[in-house]
Motif scaffolding. Structure first.
Motif, PDB file in Angstrom:
ATOM      1  N   SER A   1      52.588  34.554  45.751  1.00 17.23           N
ATOM      2  CA  SER A   1      53.286  34.534  47.036  1.00 17.23           C
ATOM      3  C   SER A   1      53.721  35.924  47.486  1.00 17.23           C
ATOM      4  N   ASP A   2      53.191  36.953  46.830  1.00 19.16           N
ATOM      5  CA  ASP A   2      53.579  38.325  47.152  1.00 19.16           C
ATOM      6  C   ASP A   2      52.347  39.228  47.175  1.00 19.16           C
ATOM      7  N   PRO A   3      51.497  39.068  48.198  1.00 19.25           N
ATOM      8  CA  PRO A   3      50.287  39.905  48.256  1.00 19.25           C
ATOM      9  C   PRO A   3      50.598  41.386  48.328  1.00 19.25           C
ATOM     10  N   GLY A   4      51.724  41.729  48.952  1.00 18.57           N
ATOM     11  CA  GLY A   4      52.109  43.141  49.018  1.00 18.57           C
ATOM     12  C   GLY A   4      52.376  43.707  47.637  1.00 18.57           C
ATOM     13  N   GLY A   5      53.057  42.928  46.809  1.00 16.26           N
ATOM     14  CA  GLY A   5      53.322  43.361  45.435  1.00 16.26           C
ATOM     15  C   GLY A   5      52.046  43.499  44.638  1.00 16.26           C
TER      16      GLY A   5
ATOM     17  N   LEU B   1      37.261  48.077  27.935  1.00 17.34           N
ATOM     18  CA  LEU B   1      36.787  47.701  29.264  1.00 17.34           C
ATOM     19  C   LEU B   1      37.206  46.280  29.596  1.00 17.34           C
ATOM     20  N   TYR B   2      37.065  45.381  28.647  1.00 11.92           N
ATOM     21  CA  TYR B   2      37.430  43.982  28.895  1.00 11.92           C
ATOM     22  C   TYR B   2      38.931  43.850  29.121  1.00 11.92           C
ATOM     23  N   ALA B   3      39.726  44.583  28.354  1.00  7.98           N
ATOM     24  CA  ALA B   3      41.178  44.546  28.533  1.00  7.98           C
ATOM     25  C   ALA B   3      41.558  45.020  29.940  1.00  7.98           C
ATOM     26  N   PHE B   4      40.879  46.066  30.415  1.00 11.66           N
ATOM     27  CA  PHE B   4      41.106  46.543  31.781  1.00 11.66           C
ATOM     28  C   PHE B   4      40.802  45.434  32.791  1.00 11.66           C
ATOM     29  N   CYS B   5      39.668  44.766  32.633  1.00 10.79           N
ATOM     30  CA  CYS B   5      39.287  43.699  33.558  1.00 10.79           C
ATOM     31  C   CYS B   5      40.311  42.575  33.556  1.00 10.79           C
ATOM     32  N   ARG B   6      40.788  42.199  32.357  1.00  6.70           N
ATOM     33  CA  ARG B   6      41.794  41.146  32.263  1.00  6.70           C
ATOM     34  C   ARG B   6      43.082  41.575  32.950  1.00  6.70           C
ATOM     35  N   GLU B   7      43.474  42.820  32.738  1.00 10.97           N
ATOM     36  CA  GLU B   7      44.736  43.316  33.288  1.00 10.97           C
ATOM     37  C   GLU B   7      44.734  43.260  34.811  1.00 10.97           C
ATOM     38  N   VAL B   8      43.667  43.747  35.438  1.00  5.60           N
ATOM     39  CA  VAL B   8      43.647  43.763  36.900  1.00  5.60           C
ATOM     40  C   VAL B   8      43.382  42.371  37.480  1.00  5.60           C
ATOM     41  N   ASP B   9      42.645  41.545  36.750  1.00  6.40           N
ATOM     42  CA  ASP B   9      42.372  40.186  37.207  1.00  6.40           C
ATOM     43  C   ASP B   9      43.647  39.352  37.236  1.00  6.40           C
ATOM     44  N   ASP B  10      44.532  39.579  36.275  1.00  6.23           N
ATOM     45  CA  ASP B  10      45.772  38.800  36.190  1.00  6.23           C
ATOM     46  C   ASP B  10      46.736  39.118  37.322  1.00  6.23           C
ATOM     47  N   ILE B  11      46.583  40.277  37.935  1.00  4.90           N
ATOM     48  CA  ILE B  11      47.553  40.695  38.958  1.00  4.90           C
ATOM     49  C   ILE B  11      47.605  39.720  40.117  1.00  4.90           C
ATOM     50  N   VAL B  12      46.464  39.306  40.626  1.00  5.16           N
ATOM     51  CA  VAL B  12      46.433  38.418  41.792  1.00  5.16           C
ATOM     52  C   VAL B  12      47.088  37.081  41.471  1.00  5.16           C
ATOM     53  N   ASP B  13      46.841  36.557  40.268  1.00  2.00           N
ATOM     54  CA  ASP B  13      47.442  35.285  39.881  1.00  2.00           C
ATOM     55  C   ASP B  13      48.930  35.418  39.593  1.00  2.00           C
ATOM     56  N   ASP B  14      49.363  36.607  39.169  1.00  2.00           N
ATOM     57  CA  ASP B  14      50.782  36.817  38.846  1.00  2.00           C
ATOM     58  C   ASP B  14      51.648  36.993  40.087  1.00  2.00           C
ATOM     59  N   PHE B  15      51.015  37.273  41.245  1.00  2.00           N
ATOM     60  CA  PHE B  15      51.762  37.473  42.490  1.00  2.00           C
ATOM     61  C   PHE B  15      51.237  36.529  43.574  1.00  2.00           C
TER      62      PHE B  15
ATOM     63  N   ASP C   1      40.418  39.093  46.624  1.00  3.48           N
ATOM     64  CA  ASP C   1      41.069  37.797  46.448  1.00  3.48           C
ATOM     65  C   ASP C   1      42.352  37.688  47.260  1.00  3.48           C
ATOM     66  N   LEU C   2      42.953  38.819  47.610  1.00  6.80           N
ATOM     67  CA  LEU C   2      44.156  38.807  48.436  1.00  6.80           C
ATOM     68  C   LEU C   2      43.829  38.678  49.914  1.00  6.80           C
ATOM     69  N   GLU C   3      42.626  39.095  50.276  1.00  2.81           N
ATOM     70  CA  GLU C   3      42.245  39.162  51.689  1.00  2.81           C
ATOM     71  C   GLU C   3      41.366  38.006  52.133  1.00  2.81           C
ATOM     72  N   LYS C   4      40.681  37.368  51.196  1.00  2.00           N
ATOM     73  CA  LYS C   4      39.668  36.384  51.562  1.00  2.00           C
ATOM     74  C   LYS C   4      39.813  35.126  50.704  1.00  2.00           C
ATOM     75  N   LYS C   5      39.999  34.002  51.355  1.00  6.09           N
ATOM     76  CA  LYS C   5      40.148  32.727  50.650  1.00  6.09           C
ATOM     77  C   LYS C   5      38.905  31.849  50.758  1.00  6.09           C
ATOM     78  N   ARG C   6      38.021  32.154  51.697  1.00  8.19           N
ATOM     79  CA  ARG C   6      36.799  31.388  51.907  1.00  8.19           C
ATOM     80  C   ARG C   6      35.626  32.346  52.086  1.00  8.19           C
ATOM     81  N   TYR C   7      34.429  31.862  51.782  1.00  8.37           N
ATOM     82  CA  TYR C   7      33.205  32.647  51.942  1.00  8.37           C
ATOM     83  C   TYR C   7      32.243  31.842  52.799  1.00  8.37           C
TER      84      TYR C   7
END
Length: 278
Positions: A52-56, A36-50, A108-114
């Motif tokens: 300048s490419d929110p579409g990717g 479960l933790y590995a899954f969370c890490r995997e999907v969490d890293d996606i936003v930081d890995d892209f 995180d791709l759609e909202k930068k402020r709360y």
């Protein structure tokens, strides 16, 4: 590399405080929570890995939604899903919570402020409250109140992360501190981006830390006596994270200019004390 080994490597590589508590679990539960933790890490890293490419990033997250669906259909492809699938029925790990985690990452791709805390709390539920629920089930929750405890504890964890990472997040263009509260304390986004450690900023962070500590207290008050033994891993995590929050405060909240952390020895000591004392 076998699926469980893949997850083990992913979890260990993160260096997270959570990983410390996994070692105290029986082997089957340890494999489940590590997957479960590995899954969370995997999907969490996606936003930081892209950055300048929110579409990717969205395509990657959609790919994980398909991976989740395939796993629940009995045909997992990714090693993490292969490692997690045997535990789904055993621990009642519902698909809606894994989907909600991915939805939270997409936020995180759609909202930068709360705008206010209620908006932030919704985000925290997706990325942390859901994880708390699933983790509590893996640990052995038997009472309804334990789910409420887990959600509240997940919120406390996420607020601690937000406080710790204010400077790093601002550098990435993200601000998780509620805008209305920043206005009350007279702290601007430019203050965060330019790393201005003002007295107003410290007062704002003290306010945020007090709220987070309150959620730790609320969580522990909700945990039923019948589940205190099974939920010791969560209590261990909380012991480490709560101490980190207190340490940040003792240092004067220098989170705009450096990342405050606890040593591995201190983490293990806190985890061991929580395991012994509960």
């Amino acid at each position: 590399m076998l699926p469980d080994q893949y997850c083990q490597h992913k979890a260990a590589k993160s260096g997270s405080s959570f990983y410390v508590s996994f070692r105290f679990l029986p082997s089957e539960r340890r494999r489940a929570i590590t997957a479960l933790y590995a899954f969370c890490r995997e999907v969490d890293d996606i936003v930081d890995d892209f950055p300048s490419d929110p579409g990717g990033a969205r395509r990657k997250l959609d790919g994980w939604r398909r991976e989740i669906a395939d796993m629940y259909a009995g045909r997992p492809d990714h090693p993490i899903m292969q490692a997690l699938m045997p535990h789904l029925e055993v621990y009642s790990l519902e698909k809606k919570y894994l989907d909600a985690i991915v939805d939270g990452m997409e936020m995180d791709l759609e909202k930068k402020r709360y705008g206010d805390f209620s908006e932030l709390e919704k985000y925290c539920w997706h990325v942390a409250g859901t994880v708390g629920i699933l983790a509590a089930r893996i640990f052995g929750a038997t009472r309804r109140k334990t789910q409420e405890y887990a959600e509240k504890l997940g919120l406390a964890f996420q607020l601690t992360n937000i406080i710790r990472d204010v400077g790093e997040d601002a550098a990435r263009g993200r601000v998780y501190l509620p805008a209305d509260e920043m206005n009350v304390f007279g702290v601007s986004v430019d203050d965060l981006r330019n790393r201005r450690q003002t007295s107003a900023f410290r007062e704002l962070m003290q306010f945020q830390a007090k709220r987070a500590l309150g959620f730790y207290d609320e969580a522990f008050a909700l945990l039923p006596d019948q589940d205190r033994l099974s939920q010791k891993p969560g209590i261990m995590m909380a012991s480490i994270y709560r101490e980190l929050l207190l340490e940040i405060g003792r240092c004067g909240f220098p989170v705009l200019i450096k990342r405050v952390s606890l040593t591995k020895v201190r983490k293990f000591w806190l985890a061991w004390k929580a395991w012994v004392n509960g």
